[in-house]
Write a protein that holds these residues in place. Structure first.
Motif, PDB file in Angstrom:
ATOM      1  N   GLU A 149      41.646  45.106  45.875  1.00  0.00           N
ATOM      2  CA  GLU A 149      41.185  44.278  46.994  1.00  0.00           C
ATOM      3  C   GLU A 149      42.369  43.850  47.854  1.00  0.00           C
ATOM      4  OE1 GLU A 149      38.463  40.276  47.879  1.00  0.00           O
ATOM      5  OE2 GLU A 149      39.190  40.695  45.851  1.00  0.00           O
ATOM      6  N   ASN A 150      42.133  43.865  49.158  1.00  0.00           N
ATOM      7  CA  ASN A 150      43.085  43.315  50.117  1.00  0.00           C
ATOM      8  C   ASN A 150      42.353  42.210  50.878  1.00  0.00           C
ATOM      9  OD1 ASN A 150      44.717  42.856  52.480  1.00  0.00           O
ATOM     10  ND2 ASN A 150      45.766  44.792  52.042  1.00  0.00           N
ATOM     11  N   LYS A 151      42.554  40.975  50.471  1.00  0.00           N
ATOM     12  CA  LYS A 151      41.804  39.861  51.056  1.00  0.00           C
ATOM     13  C   LYS A 151      42.144  39.658  52.522  1.00  0.00           C
ATOM     14  CE  LYS A 151      41.043  37.330  46.759  1.00  0.00           C
ATOM     15  NZ  LYS A 151      41.238  36.054  46.024  1.00  0.00           N
ATOM     16  N   GLU A 152      43.389  39.898  52.877  1.00  0.00           N
ATOM     17  CA  GLU A 152      43.811  39.709  54.267  1.00  0.00           C
ATOM     18  C   GLU A 152      43.037  40.620  55.211  1.00  0.00           C
ATOM     19  OE1 GLU A 152      47.866  40.335  56.959  1.00  0.00           O
ATOM     20  OE2 GLU A 152      48.025  40.098  54.778  1.00  0.00           O
ATOM     21  N   ARG A 153      42.739  41.827  54.753  1.00  0.00           N
ATOM     22  CA  ARG A 153      42.034  42.801  55.587  1.00  0.00           C
ATOM     23  C   ARG A 153      40.555  42.928  55.226  1.00  0.00           C
ATOM     24  NH1 ARG A 153      46.631  47.602  55.614  1.00  0.00           N
ATOM     25  NH2 ARG A 153      48.254  46.382  56.669  1.00  0.00           N
ATOM     26  N   SER A 154      40.107  42.142  54.267  1.00  0.00           N
ATOM     27  CA  SER A 154      38.698  42.178  53.818  1.00  0.00           C
ATOM     28  C   SER A 154      38.290  43.579  53.395  1.00  0.00           C
ATOM     29  CB  SER A 154      37.767  41.656  54.928  1.00  0.00           C
ATOM     30  OG  SER A 154      38.096  40.335  55.282  1.00  0.00           O
ATOM     31  N   MET A 155      39.181  44.233  52.645  1.00  0.00           N
ATOM     32  CA  MET A 155      38.930  45.591  52.166  1.00  0.00           C
ATOM     33  C   MET A 155      38.867  45.597  50.644  1.00  0.00           C
ATOM     34  SD  MET A 155      41.431  47.831  54.662  1.00  0.00           S
ATOM     35  CE  MET A 155      41.091  49.324  53.736  1.00  0.00           C
ATOM     36  N   VAL A 156      37.917  46.358  50.093  1.00  0.00           N
ATOM     37  CA  VAL A 156      37.746  46.450  48.640  1.00  0.00           C
ATOM     38  C   VAL A 156      37.482  47.901  48.263  1.00  0.00           C
ATOM     39  CG1 VAL A 156      36.467  45.647  46.628  1.00  0.00           C
ATOM     40  CG2 VAL A 156      36.765  44.116  48.581  1.00  0.00           C
ATOM     41  N   VAL A 157      38.057  48.324  47.147  1.00  0.00           N
ATOM     42  CA  VAL A 157      37.780  49.641  46.563  1.00  0.00           C
ATOM     43  C   VAL A 157      37.259  49.418  45.152  1.00  0.00           C
ATOM     44  CG1 VAL A 157      38.712  51.890  45.925  1.00  0.00           C
ATOM     45  CG2 VAL A 157      39.646  50.683  47.916  1.00  0.00           C
ATOM     46  N   HIS A 158      36.090  49.978  44.849  1.00  0.00           N
ATOM     47  CA  HIS A 158      35.499  49.879  43.510  1.00  0.00           C
ATOM     48  C   HIS A 158      35.346  51.272  42.920  1.00  0.00           C
ATOM     49  CE1 HIS A 158      34.523  45.614  43.335  1.00  0.00           C
ATOM     50  NE2 HIS A 158      34.020  45.689  44.547  1.00  0.00           N
ATOM     51  N   TRP A 159      35.755  51.442  41.648  1.00  0.00           N
ATOM     52  CA  TRP A 159      35.495  52.665  40.891  1.00  0.00           C
ATOM     53  C   TRP A 159      34.278  52.399  40.001  1.00  0.00           C
ATOM     54  CZ3 TRP A 159      40.201  51.270  42.565  1.00  0.00           C
ATOM     55  CH2 TRP A 159      41.105  52.254  42.992  1.00  0.00           C
ATOM     56  N   LEU A 160      33.267  53.267  40.059  1.00  0.00           N
ATOM     57  CA  LEU A 160      32.014  53.019  39.357  1.00  0.00           C
ATOM     58  C   LEU A 160      31.539  54.292  38.642  1.00  0.00           C
ATOM     59  CD1 LEU A 160      30.227  51.256  42.355  1.00  0.00           C
ATOM     60  CD2 LEU A 160      31.287  50.086  40.414  1.00  0.00           C
ATOM     61  N   ASN A 161      30.618  54.096  37.705  1.00  0.00           N
ATOM     62  CA  ASN A 161      29.847  55.198  37.089  1.00  0.00           C
ATOM     63  C   ASN A 161      30.727  56.326  36.561  1.00  0.00           C
ATOM     64  OD1 ASN A 161      27.715  53.671  38.026  1.00  0.00           O
ATOM     65  ND2 ASN A 161      27.305  55.002  39.779  1.00  0.00           N
ATOM     66  N   ARG A 162      31.753  55.994  35.802  1.00  0.00           N
ATOM     67  CA  ARG A 162      32.592  57.042  35.217  1.00  0.00           C
ATOM     68  C   ARG A 162      31.821  57.785  34.129  1.00  0.00           C
ATOM     69  NH1 ARG A 162      37.898  56.307  36.690  1.00  0.00           N
ATOM     70  NH2 ARG A 162      38.511  54.197  37.331  1.00  0.00           N
ATOM     71  N   SER A 163      31.934  59.102  34.128  1.00  0.00           N
ATOM     72  CA  SER A 163      31.281  59.910  33.102  1.00  0.00           C
ATOM     73  C   SER A 163      31.987  61.257  32.989  1.00  0.00           C
ATOM     74  CB  SER A 163      29.802  60.124  33.433  1.00  0.00           C
ATOM     75  OG  SER A 163      29.181  60.961  32.485  1.00  0.00           O
ATOM     76  N   GLU A 164      32.799  61.412  31.957  1.00  0.00           N
ATOM     77  CA  GLU A 164      33.482  62.677  31.681  1.00  0.00           C
ATOM     78  C   GLU A 164      34.245  63.203  32.895  1.00  0.00           C
ATOM     79  OE1 GLU A 164      30.659  65.379  30.043  1.00  0.00           O
ATOM     80  OE2 GLU A 164      30.395  64.215  28.204  1.00  0.00           O
ATOM     81  N   GLY A 165      34.967  62.329  33.554  1.00  0.00           N
ATOM     82  CA  GLY A 165      35.795  62.732  34.688  1.00  0.00           C
ATOM     83  C   GLY A 165      35.135  62.550  36.041  1.00  0.00           C
ATOM     84  N   ALA A 166      33.800  62.553  36.081  1.00  0.00           N
ATOM     85  CA  ALA A 166      33.092  62.274  37.328  1.00  0.00           C
ATOM     86  C   ALA A 166      33.100  60.767  37.577  1.00  0.00           C
ATOM     87  CB  ALA A 166      31.667  62.789  37.266  1.00  0.00           C
ATOM     88  N   LYS A 167      32.942  60.372  38.831  1.00  0.00           N
ATOM     89  CA  LYS A 167      32.947  58.946  39.152  1.00  0.00           C
ATOM     90  C   LYS A 167      32.423  58.731  40.567  1.00  0.00           C
ATOM     91  CE  LYS A 167      37.727  59.399  40.641  1.00  0.00           C
ATOM     92  NZ  LYS A 167      38.892  59.908  39.960  1.00  0.00           N
TER      93      LYS A 167
END
Length: 210
Positions: A149-167
């Protein structure tokens, strides 16, 4: 005594096999130096109220070089991009423009609408933290990167649903959202050096990035 020793030996063998299994999982899902991904992205531009579906093929050597090939529906070529941490060049085919110059946070802002250093897109693919001023990242219970997260720029990156290398990775900013689905990477790859070179197509306008 002999029975106890046998039990201890079997426990030790089980422990070793467990460690090997964990190491193999790590290699499959992140501990590799180069890889190729097939990905799909749903990009929402809130400023223009537009949504676009893209296929993005990624060829990358961690922290060194990367190439992105971006196509739309029916294989329509949208853009090609090659970069290192210091230099970048990319083609936007519908505009018939060829950009090249210094790699920085502003290098592809016109193309993707994000003030994000393009090498961070490769870091995201490799399950590495987003780098740069103002970014803070967190890991999940298994030690994988979970969010940045970069609060100053209101930017967020989320990694989700990992499964055997897929995501799935979701990138959000005030005027932008990208839902990015990764297939499991191919890690047994050999890249030719010319893969990471991009030439100005004939008839395309050259634009220098400062």
């Amino acid at each position: 005594m002999k029975q106890i020793w046998r039990q201890q030996r079997w426990l030790w063998m089980f422990f070793c096999l467990t460690l090997v299994g964990c190491a193999s999982k790590s290699v499959r899902e992140g501990a590799y130096q180069k890889a190729q991904w097939e990905t799909k992205a749903m990009v929402k531009d809130f400023r223009q109220n537009k949504t676009q579906s893209l296929n993005i093929d990624i060829y990358a050597i961690k922290n060194e070089r990367a190439r992105f090939e971006i196509t739309a529906l029916l294989g329509f070529q949208v853009a090609s991009l090659v970069m290192s941490p210091q230099e970048i060049s990319y083609i936007i085919y519908p505009q018939k423009k060829f950009f090249s110059g210094r790699n920085s946070e502003r290098a592809v802002e016109n193309m993707i609408g994000l003030p994000l250093h393009p090498m961070n897109l490769t870091a995201i693919a490799f399950d590495e933290p987003v780098r740069g001023r103002g970014w803070a990242c967190a890991v999940d219970g298994q030690g994988w990167i979970a969010s940045c997260e970069n609060k100053e720029r209101s930017m967020v990156v989320h990694w989700l649903n990992r499964s055997e290398g897929a995501k799935k990775v979701v990138i959000t900013a005030p005027q932008f959202e990208m839902q990015w689905q990764f297939e499991a990477p191919q890690t047994e790859v050999q890249f030719k050096s010319e893969l990471f070179t991009l030439k100005q197509p004939e008839g395309f306008k050259a634009i220098q990035i400062n």
